[in-house]
Design a protein around this motif. Structure first.
Motif, short mmCIF file in Angstrom:
data_model
loop_
_atom_site.label_atom_id
_atom_site.label_comp_id
_atom_site.label_asym_id
_atom_site.label_seq_id
_atom_site.Cartn_x
_atom_site.Cartn_y
_atom_site.Cartn_z
N ALA A 105 0.83 -1.21 0.00
CA ALA A 105 0.00 0.00 0.00
C ALA A 105 0.87 1.26 0.00
O ALA A 105 2.04 1.22 0.36
CB ALA A 105 -0.92 0.01 1.20
N THR A 106 0.25 2.38 -0.37
CA THR A 106 0.91 3.68 -0.36
C THR A 106 0.27 4.55 0.72
O THR A 106 -0.95 4.52 0.90
CB THR A 106 0.75 4.37 -1.73
OG1 THR A 106 1.34 3.55 -2.74
CG2 THR A 106 1.41 5.74 -1.74
N LEU A 107 1.08 5.30 1.43
CA LEU A 107 0.54 6.16 2.49
C LEU A 107 -0.39 7.21 1.87
O LEU A 107 -0.01 7.91 0.92
CB LEU A 107 1.66 6.85 3.27
CG LEU A 107 1.23 7.69 4.48
CD1 LEU A 107 0.58 6.81 5.54
CD2 LEU A 107 2.43 8.44 5.05
N ALA A 108 -1.58 7.34 2.41
CA ALA A 108 -2.58 8.28 1.87
C ALA A 108 -2.19 9.71 2.17
O ALA A 108 -1.56 10.01 3.19
CB ALA A 108 -3.95 7.97 2.47
N ASP A 109 -2.58 10.60 1.27
CA ASP A 109 -2.45 12.03 1.52
C ASP A 109 -3.61 12.51 2.39
O ASP A 109 -4.59 11.77 2.61
CB ASP A 109 -2.47 12.81 0.19
CG ASP A 109 -1.21 12.57 -0.63
OD1 ASP A 109 -0.15 12.32 -0.02
OD2 ASP A 109 -1.30 12.62 -1.87
N ARG A 110 -3.54 13.75 2.82
CA ARG A 110 -4.64 14.33 3.59
C ARG A 110 -5.93 14.30 2.77
O ARG A 110 -5.96 14.73 1.63
CB ARG A 110 -4.33 15.79 3.96
CG ARG A 110 -3.31 15.95 5.05
CD ARG A 110 -3.07 17.42 5.34
NE ARG A 110 -2.19 17.60 6.47
CZ ARG A 110 -2.59 17.66 7.74
NH1 ARG A 110 -3.88 17.57 8.02
NH2 ARG A 110 -1.73 17.83 8.72
N GLY A 111 -6.98 13.79 3.37
CA GLY A 111 -8.29 13.79 2.72
C GLY A 111 -8.42 12.90 1.50
O GLY A 111 -9.41 12.99 0.79
#
Length: 453
Positions: A105-111
């Motif tokens: 997985a990739t770390l999500a950005d804000r929102g």
């Protein structure tokens, strides 16, 4: 459709009973299966089911967890989603997130989760903005207004207005395409009336914008008065604490003291200022200048008078200073005998008698604030919705376009000239729901969100 799978901690940082790691994207289920060990794989699970198991990474068991599976399109983001509920320690939560990221997985950005919900048609842009408003709400009214917007109470009238404008523009196009049909005065009059009706509706929405801001963000309230009239006592009274030092000596408050307080369902961002008087020593004078600066951005001014002292020139000077501001005159020390009658103030400036020392009269103050700022009706409506600054600007742009269109008709110019203004109005309204918004605005909106939402 996004090709990446994102993950983030969806709960607030810190220790708690549980924490949630949210994973969304085309590989959400297969990635989580690489670290989740249960009686069956998540790939074999039906949608909207909950599964007990362990998170194992590099042959080490990290925690006992519950994993919920929500398959596309029936999820918050419209994608495959897995939410891992683990024990709420900061270290274990971060360890599980690290394991999920290592699994692909990739770390999500804000929102980014809500942004994907918008891009996948699960929410329109105004509903997505309501999510962050709901998270940040600090009163029952703010929650109610945000929930209404999330339900589409703003989207529905905006979409209906766009349809109305589109219908009007299409009708004009038909008339232009068939020039053999005469365009009589009745057609002009009907078109002008349609424009006027739409302008009135939009003006009503703009009129509620300021009340909505005050209910969501709080009322910037500045307490002013000459020294030793009870300004700091009023702050303590409203906050229910001894936030400000209170003494019998004038000039005790040298700087602006800020405190957020709640009265009923109102939030007041209170600013207790230094007593304003003509002669003051250097440090106190600096505090007075700060008080004057605070007044510039005040939504509400509480002008405190001590009824046990005669109204004098210093009081009158402060009264002149606050002209043009929404003001409530606080007749403090109502538990004491009045030194004399107060002067005749402007009729639109309400007065409230209270005793800051004995903390009486606050209910009447709350009622008066609601009446003065027209908040009572809006906060009492179950179907109410309000617009933020971005929505307000877009609606004002649409209104201006419709006003230009009406002026075009009134000047006797060809009716098809109006369609240019109608299309501009549709463009502006479409930016509210996201139908005609730029990528830059979308990105800016979602940077307001926290990680994991």
């Amino acid at each position: 459709m996004n090709e990446t799978t994102i993950a983030a901690i969806a709960t607030a940082p810190g220790e708690g009973g549980i924490a949630v790691i949210r994973v969304s994207g085309p590989e959400a289920i297969s990635i989580c299966d690489r670290v989740f060990c249960g009686k069956e794989t998540l790939a074999a699970a039906k949608t909207h089911t909950l599964h007990y198991g362990h998170i194992v990474h590099e042959s080490k068991t990290l925690d006992q967890v519950l994993a919920s599976v929500m398959r596309a399109p029936h999820s918050y983001t419209g994608e495959d989603v897995v939410e891992i509920s683990c024990h709420g320690g900061m270290f274990v939560t971060r360890s599980i997130l690290s394991a999920v990221l290592s699994a692909g997985a990739t770390l999500a950005d804000r929102g980014e989760f809500t942004k994907r919900a918008f891009l996948n048609g699960k929410l329109d842009l105004s509903q997505a903005e309501a999510v962050i408003d709901l998270i940040q709400a600090e009163s029952d009214t703010a929650v109610s207004l945000s929930v209404n917007q999330l339900k589409g109470k703003l989207s529905e009238p905006i979409r209906a207005m766009r349809e109305e404008i589109l219908h009007l523009a299409a009708g004009i196009d038909v008339m232009v395409d068939y020039p053999d049909e005469d365009i009589d005065e009745t057609t002009y009059a009907e078109t002008e009336k349609s424009l006027s009706d739409m302008i009135e509706k939009l003006n009503q929405m703009v009129g509620e914008a300021e009340q909505g801001r005050l209910l969501r963000e709080g009322i910037n309230t500045v307490i002013v008065g000459k020294p030793n009239v009870g300004k700091s006592s009023l702050l303590n009274c409203l906050s229910g604490t001894d936030r400000a030092i209170v003494t019998g000596q004038a000039g005790t408050t040298r700087d602006v003291i800020e405190e957020a307080v709640r009265l009923d369902d109102l939030r007041l961002n209170l600013f207790d200022t230094a007593g304003i008087r003509g002669e003051a020593e250097a440090i106190e004078a600096m505090g007075i200048e700060k008080a004057k600066e605070c007044l510039k951005d005040a939504d509400l001014v509480l002008f405190v008078l001590d009824i046990s002292r005669a109204y004098d020139a210093e009081d009158a000077a402060i009264y002149e200073m606050i002209q043009g501001k929404k003001t409530i005159i606080i007749l403090n020390k109502s538990d004491m005998e009045a030194a004399g009658e107060m002067p005749q103030f402007a009729e639109d400036i309400p007065q409230v008698s209270l005793s800051a020392k004995y903390r009486t009269g606050t209910e009447q103050l709350t009622k008066t604030i609601k009446e003065l700022l027209s908040l009572g009706v809006l906060s009492g409506r179950r179907d109410a919705t309000v617009i933020n600054l971005r929505h307000k600007k877009a609606i004002m742009q649409a209104t201006e376009a419709l006003l230009r269109g009406r002026k075009t008709l009134q000047s006797g110019m060809p009716i098809d000239f109006v369609t240019v203004d109608l299309r501009e109005a549709m463009e502006a309204l479409g930016s509210i729901t996201g139908q005609t918004v730029s990528d830059e605005i979308v990105d800016e909106i979602f940077t307001r969100f926290c990680l994991g939402k």
